[in-house]
Design a protein around this motif. Structure first.
Motif, PDB file in Angstrom:
ATOM      1  N   GLU A 278       3.849  62.897 164.629  1.00  0.00           N
ATOM      2  CA  GLU A 278       5.191  62.776 164.399  1.00  0.00           C
ATOM      3  C   GLU A 278       5.432  61.489 163.186  1.00  0.00           C
ATOM      4  OE1 GLU A 278       3.924  59.570 167.812  1.00  0.00           O
ATOM      5  OE2 GLU A 278       3.460  61.621 167.178  1.00  0.00           O
ATOM      6  N   ASN A 279       4.703  60.896 162.552  1.00  0.00           N
ATOM      7  CA  ASN A 279       4.732  60.185 161.601  1.00  0.00           C
ATOM      8  C   ASN A 279       4.914  61.254 160.432  1.00  0.00           C
ATOM      9  OD1 ASN A 279       4.833  58.563 159.368  1.00  0.00           O
ATOM     10  ND2 ASN A 279       2.971  57.328 159.821  1.00  0.00           N
ATOM     11  N   PRO A 280       6.102  61.147 159.735  1.00  0.00           N
ATOM     12  CA  PRO A 280       6.428  62.194 158.440  1.00  0.00           C
ATOM     13  C   PRO A 280       5.498  61.806 157.405  1.00  0.00           C
ATOM     14  CG  PRO A 280       8.370  60.874 159.011  1.00  0.00           C
ATOM     15  CD  PRO A 280       7.317  60.297 159.900  1.00  0.00           C
ATOM     16  N   PHE A 281       5.242  60.422 157.125  1.00  0.00           N
ATOM     17  CA  PHE A 281       4.492  60.201 155.857  1.00  0.00           C
ATOM     18  C   PHE A 281       2.969  60.296 155.879  1.00  0.00           C
ATOM     19  CE2 PHE A 281       8.259  57.458 156.513  1.00  0.00           C
ATOM     20  CZ  PHE A 281       8.850  57.709 155.382  1.00  0.00           C
ATOM     21  N   LEU A 282       2.434  60.841 157.153  1.00  0.00           N
ATOM     22  CA  LEU A 282       0.831  61.158 157.044  1.00  0.00           C
ATOM     23  C   LEU A 282       0.453  61.937 156.192  1.00  0.00           C
ATOM     24  CD1 LEU A 282       0.092  61.120 160.915  1.00  0.00           C
ATOM     25  CD2 LEU A 282      -0.105  59.344 159.206  1.00  0.00           C
ATOM     26  N   GLY A 283      -0.456  61.882 155.230  1.00  0.00           N
ATOM     27  CA  GLY A 283      -0.973  62.756 154.259  1.00  0.00           C
ATOM     28  C   GLY A 283      -0.190  62.694 153.000  1.00  0.00           C
ATOM     29  N   LYS A 284       0.818  61.811 152.666  1.00  0.00           N
ATOM     30  CA  LYS A 284       1.546  61.837 151.605  1.00  0.00           C
ATOM     31  C   LYS A 284       0.773  60.636 150.868  1.00  0.00           C
ATOM     32  CE  LYS A 284       5.584  63.704 153.371  1.00  0.00           C
ATOM     33  NZ  LYS A 284       6.911  64.097 153.104  1.00  0.00           N
ATOM     34  N   ARG A 285       0.966  60.786 149.368  1.00  0.00           N
ATOM     35  CA  ARG A 285       0.512  60.144 148.391  1.00  0.00           C
ATOM     36  C   ARG A 285       1.761  59.343 147.841  1.00  0.00           C
ATOM     37  NH1 ARG A 285      -2.041  64.736 147.203  1.00  0.00           N
ATOM     38  NH2 ARG A 285      -1.068  64.923 144.949  1.00  0.00           N
ATOM     39  N   ILE A 286       1.717  57.855 147.940  1.00  0.00           N
ATOM     40  CA  ILE A 286       3.065  57.197 147.691  1.00  0.00           C
ATOM     41  C   ILE A 286       2.568  55.889 146.913  1.00  0.00           C
ATOM     42  CG2 ILE A 286       4.925  55.657 148.839  1.00  0.00           C
ATOM     43  CD1 ILE A 286       4.447  57.428 151.437  1.00  0.00           C
ATOM     44  N   LEU A 287       3.351  55.842 145.795  1.00  0.00           N
ATOM     45  CA  LEU A 287       3.251  54.846 145.111  1.00  0.00           C
ATOM     46  C   LEU A 287       4.781  53.915 144.922  1.00  0.00           C
ATOM     47  CD1 LEU A 287       2.096  53.063 142.606  1.00  0.00           C
ATOM     48  CD2 LEU A 287       2.909  54.767 140.844  1.00  0.00           C
ATOM     49  N   VAL A 288       4.944  52.832 145.440  1.00  0.00           N
ATOM     50  CA  VAL A 288       6.006  52.111 145.174  1.00  0.00           C
ATOM     51  C   VAL A 288       6.113  50.916 144.199  1.00  0.00           C
ATOM     52  CG1 VAL A 288       7.506  50.366 146.747  1.00  0.00           C
ATOM     53  CG2 VAL A 288       5.919  52.123 147.945  1.00  0.00           C
ATOM     54  N   LEU A 289       7.020  51.205 143.552  1.00  0.00           N
ATOM     55  CA  LEU A 289       7.172  50.203 142.200  1.00  0.00           C
ATOM     56  C   LEU A 289       8.560  49.287 142.430  1.00  0.00           C
ATOM     57  CD1 LEU A 289       6.330  52.726 139.646  1.00  0.00           C
ATOM     58  CD2 LEU A 289       4.870  51.024 140.599  1.00  0.00           C
ATOM     59  N   SER A 290       8.450  48.035 142.648  1.00  0.00           N
ATOM     60  CA  SER A 290       9.381  47.083 142.793  1.00  0.00           C
ATOM     61  C   SER A 290       9.541  45.957 142.033  1.00  0.00           C
ATOM     62  CB  SER A 290       9.390  46.783 144.366  1.00  0.00           C
ATOM     63  OG  SER A 290      10.466  46.004 144.606  1.00  0.00           O
ATOM     64  N   GLY A 291      10.851  45.631 141.590  1.00  0.00           N
ATOM     65  CA  GLY A 291      11.031  44.189 140.981  1.00  0.00           C
ATOM     66  C   GLY A 291      10.750  43.036 142.019  1.00  0.00           C
ATOM     67  N   GLY A 292      10.456  42.027 141.506  1.00  0.00           N
ATOM     68  CA  GLY A 292      10.394  40.811 142.466  1.00  0.00           C
ATOM     69  C   GLY A 292      11.252  40.190 142.875  1.00  0.00           C
ATOM     70  N   ALA A 293      11.347  38.990 143.176  1.00  0.00           N
ATOM     71  CA  ALA A 293      12.512  38.022 143.745  1.00  0.00           C
ATOM     72  C   ALA A 293      13.641  37.996 142.606  1.00  0.00           C
ATOM     73  CB  ALA A 293      12.022  36.622 143.885  1.00  0.00           C
ATOM     74  N   ALA A 294      13.268  38.515 141.312  1.00  0.00           N
ATOM     75  CA  ALA A 294      14.303  38.718 140.086  1.00  0.00           C
ATOM     76  C   ALA A 294      15.484  39.722 140.329  1.00  0.00           C
ATOM     77  CB  ALA A 294      13.797  38.677 138.939  1.00  0.00           C
ATOM     78  N   ASP A 295      14.925  40.655 141.361  1.00  0.00           N
ATOM     79  CA  ASP A 295      15.701  42.007 141.415  1.00  0.00           C
ATOM     80  C   ASP A 295      16.685  41.545 142.573  1.00  0.00           C
ATOM     81  OD1 ASP A 295      17.117  44.076 142.205  1.00  0.00           O
ATOM     82  OD2 ASP A 295      15.317  45.479 142.095  1.00  0.00           O
ATOM     83  N   LYS A 296      17.819  41.011 142.210  1.00  0.00           N
ATOM     84  CA  LYS A 296      18.913  40.650 143.300  1.00  0.00           C
ATOM     85  C   LYS A 296      19.612  41.789 144.026  1.00  0.00           C
ATOM     86  CE  LYS A 296      17.904  36.434 141.998  1.00  0.00           C
ATOM     87  NZ  LYS A 296      17.375  35.621 143.088  1.00  0.00           N
TER      88      LYS A 296
END
Length: 276
Positions: free
Chosen positions: A208-226
């Motif tokens: 039931e987890n819809p993310f199983l089998g997906k290839r995911i790259l998360v790109l985020s700013g740090g604390a500077a991203d308000k």
């Protein structure tokens, strides 16, 4: 190369490498979703970097096409500029931002249904994999697409959040707005708490987890991203389960505000090239 087609009244832009017309390789189709107050043209830096890199890979087993369109109430689809503004100008900000990103996710799934028929009516080419990358508002939408559509396997949210309430509640409180009606109607909260990626069984190893089998790259700013702080994504991303056939990477760019700098683009390009 760029081709524009109209699908059920929606202008869809198809970006390809120079050798696309003479190739018979199977295709990875990547949607590139722009940010709030922008249009599809704003994704040109990512498009150019992706296609330039793909064009240099002579031994690739797949071709890449990048698909763009204006998100709802943006660009050519703009109906009400105020609906795209934040709480300072728009009392319905929480409703409007949710419906735009939710609608965009539905647009992506709609286009997956029909894009191949428009591009290859004789069945001359096959799209074998779908992906989505998005920045800011487009990053929120990318998470929603990943949660809702099992056909999307490559996912790159950039400065976006999978947890809408974790993002919007602090924004509301900083403006002196309670997370309650009329700014947060009960009917809206009911939908969010059932359809937000963070409301789904994303930590489970069960089907039931819809993310199983997906290839995911998360790109985020740090604390500077308000605007979209890493804190609005961190718990979800760290606990996200993608299973043995999936992959999860996340990079936090400390000192980077709400922006997609060249090093973030390069990470996204490298990730997609591995799928070709």
């Amino acid at each position: 190369m760029k081709q524009t087609i109209v699908i059920a009244g929606l202008q869809v832009h198809i970006h390809t490498t120079d050798d696309h017309a003479t190739s018979s390789r199977p295709i990875l189709a990547l949607f590139a979703l722009h940010g709030r107050l922008e249009s599809s043209e704003r994704m040109q830096d990512l498009i150019s970097a992706m296609l330039e890199s793909a064009g240099k890979q002579d031994q690739r087993s797949r071709d890449l096409i990048v698909v763009t369109f204006d998100q709802r109430n943006h660009g050519s689809r703009l109906q009400d500029l105020n609906a795209n503004e934040d709480f300072k100008q728009n009392a319905r900000h929480a409703i409007d931002m949710w419906t735009i990103q939710s609608g965009t996710a539905q647009d992506v799934s709609f286009l997956i249904d029909y894009l191949e028929a428009y591009l290859f009516p004789l069945g001359e080419r096959t799209i074998v994999e779908w992906g989505v990358a998005g920045r800011s508002l487009g990053g929120h939408s990318a998470w929603m697409v990943a949660a809702a559509d099992p056909r999307v396997r490559v996912v790159i949210p950039m400065i976006g959040s999978p947890d809408y309430l974790e993002l919007i509640e602090p924004r509301a409180k900083s403006n002196g707005i309670a997370v309650a009606a009329p700014h947060f109607p009960d009917s809206l909260l009911k939908v969010i708490r059932s359809k937000s990626p963070a409301a789904l069984p994303y930590t489970s190893k069960e089907p039931e987890n819809p993310f199983l089998g997906k290839r995911i790259l998360v790109l985020s700013g740090g604390a500077a991203d308000k605007l979209v702080p890493w804190a609005a994504s961190q718990t979800f991303v760290e606990e996200l389960e993608v299973g043995p056939t999936g992959s999860k990477e996340y990079i936090v760019f400390e000192g980077v505000g709400h922006a997609v700098p060249p090093e973030m683009l390069s990470a996204a390009v490298d990730f997609v090239m591995k799928a070709l």
